[in-house]
Write a protein that holds these residues in place. Structure first.
Motif, PDB file in Angstrom:
ATOM      1  N   MET A  15       0.889  -1.328   0.060  1.00  0.00           N
ATOM      2  CA  MET A  15       0.113  -0.122   0.042  1.00  0.00           C
ATOM      3  C   MET A  15       0.887   1.186   0.101  1.00  0.00           C
ATOM      4  SD  MET A  15      -1.473   0.407   3.960  1.00  0.00           S
ATOM      5  CE  MET A  15      -1.598   2.183   3.764  1.00  0.00           C
ATOM      6  N   GLN A  16       0.316   2.334  -0.318  1.00  0.00           N
ATOM      7  CA  GLN A  16       0.880   3.674  -0.061  1.00  0.00           C
ATOM      8  C   GLN A  16       0.011   4.520   0.998  1.00  0.00           C
ATOM      9  OE1 GLN A  16       0.240   6.747  -2.335  1.00  0.00           O
ATOM     10  NE2 GLN A  16       1.633   7.970  -0.933  1.00  0.00           N
ATOM     11  N   GLY A  17       0.487   5.236   1.654  1.00  0.00           N
ATOM     12  CA  GLY A  17      -0.099   6.311   2.469  1.00  0.00           C
ATOM     13  C   GLY A  17       1.034   7.384   2.748  1.00  0.00           C
TER      14      GLY A  17
ATOM     15  N   LYS B 258      -2.624   1.442  11.074  1.00  0.00           N
ATOM     16  CA  LYS B 258      -3.108   0.558  10.305  1.00  0.00           C
ATOM     17  C   LYS B 258      -3.346  -0.810  11.093  1.00  0.00           C
ATOM     18  CE  LYS B 258      -3.883  -1.914   6.539  1.00  0.00           C
ATOM     19  NZ  LYS B 258      -5.341  -1.671   5.868  1.00  0.00           N
TER      20      LYS B 258
ATOM     21  N   SER C  94      -3.733  -6.087   3.674  1.00  0.00           N
ATOM     22  CA  SER C  94      -3.171  -4.970   3.783  1.00  0.00           C
ATOM     23  C   SER C  94      -4.314  -3.856   3.258  1.00  0.00           C
ATOM     24  CB  SER C  94      -1.941  -4.724   3.167  1.00  0.00           C
ATOM     25  OG  SER C  94      -0.833  -5.312   3.705  1.00  0.00           O
ATOM     26  N   CYS C  95      -4.830  -4.344   2.373  1.00  0.00           N
ATOM     27  CA  CYS C  95      -5.995  -3.476   1.535  1.00  0.00           C
ATOM     28  C   CYS C  95      -7.557  -3.497   2.665  1.00  0.00           C
ATOM     29  CB  CYS C  95      -6.350  -3.906   0.172  1.00  0.00           C
ATOM     30  SG  CYS C  95      -7.339  -2.933  -0.797  1.00  0.00           S
ATOM     31  N   HIS C  96      -8.160  -2.287   2.302  1.00  0.00           N
ATOM     32  CA  HIS C  96      -9.374  -2.520   3.014  1.00  0.00           C
ATOM     33  C   HIS C  96     -10.308  -3.444   2.213  1.00  0.00           C
ATOM     34  CE1 HIS C  96      -9.927   0.836   0.112  1.00  0.00           C
ATOM     35  NE2 HIS C  96     -11.214   0.776   0.455  1.00  0.00           N
TER      36      HIS C  96
ATOM     37  N   SER D  81      -2.742  -6.776  -1.048  1.00  0.00           N
ATOM     38  CA  SER D  81      -2.276  -5.646  -1.383  1.00  0.00           C
ATOM     39  C   SER D  81      -3.195  -4.748  -1.899  1.00  0.00           C
ATOM     40  CB  SER D  81      -1.080  -5.689  -2.403  1.00  0.00           C
ATOM     41  OG  SER D  81      -0.566  -4.825  -3.038  1.00  0.00           O
ATOM     42  N   CYS D  82      -2.958  -3.379  -1.927  1.00  0.00           N
ATOM     43  CA  CYS D  82      -3.763  -2.470  -2.689  1.00  0.00           C
ATOM     44  C   CYS D  82      -3.397  -2.766  -4.267  1.00  0.00           C
ATOM     45  CB  CYS D  82      -3.753  -0.858  -2.190  1.00  0.00           C
ATOM     46  SG  CYS D  82      -4.257  -0.673  -0.482  1.00  0.00           S
TER      47      CYS D  82
END
Length: 206
Positions: A34-36, A65, A97-99, A104-105
């Motif tokens: 992911m990226q934030g 997270k 990790s992705c909602h 992955s996102c």
């Protein structure tokens, strides 16, 4: 640049109004999860707690997270790029990790062959508590270390025999069997593939 509490102030915080993009990478497979964005407070909390903490631009607040889902990102390493204005954070994820429920996102990314063994290691670890009747991997774990080690020995002999008396395809298949059963044995002994890789790297550097 390896980032810690002492040098985090050296990052280029002024470029984006105290925000820096943070790319989260799977510690074992190298996959981008992911990226934030992080500000100084969220990065400081990340470094002190070992759990990835971001700054939510929509809520204007810090968020850990996994604080709701339980899918934390346990931080192994934080690196800054050459311009000190972006972060690469190596993590061990707990769950997706992705909602949306994906690992992955970026679910369409392809894991390279060099990282596939690490991905397979994760799958094998997840099968430890499965029903032995439904999973060959779980069946191996249920038989205990001695039987698993015996299987690795058998596969090693089959690799040697295939190398001298069989086809390339046979040799490839036997090597794949040996790699798989060796990963099962490592998991049974609670040894990570990265520990073996570290030994190889140390020998290479001598």
């Amino acid at each position: 640049m390896l980032i810690n509490q002492e040098n985090m102030s050296q990052l280029a915080w002024d470029k984006m109004a105290d925000l820096i993009p943070a790319i989260i990478q799977h510690h074992a497979t190298g996959a981008v999860l992911m990226q934030g964005y992080m500000n100084q407070a969220s990065l400081a909390q990340t470094l002190s707690t070992g759990k990835a903490t971001f700054f939510s631009r929509s809520k204007q607040a810090l968020w850990v997270k996994g604080e709701t889902s339980g899918h934390f990102l346990n931080v192994e390493q934080v690196l800054a790029d050459c311009d000190k204005d972006s972060l690469l954070i190596s993590c061990v994820p707990v769950g997706p990790s992705c909602h949306l429920g994906t690992e992955s996102c970026f679910p369409e990314q392809k894991i390279s062959q060099q990282n596939f063994l690490s991905q397979l290691e994760q799958v094998i670890a997840s099968r430890k508590n499965d029903d032995p009747k439904d999973s060959y991997t779980a069946h191996l774990f249920s038989r205990g270390t001695t039987k698993i080690a015996q299987k690795v020995g058998e596969e090693g002999v089959e690799v040697a025999l295939a190398a001298v008396a069989e086809t390339k395809e046979d040799l490839l298949g036997e090597c794949a069997d040996l790699f798989y059963h060796t990963l099962v044995l490592l998991q049974d002994k609670n040894i990570e593939l990265s520990e073996v890789t570290q030994v190889l790297m140390e020998r290479h550097n001598k």
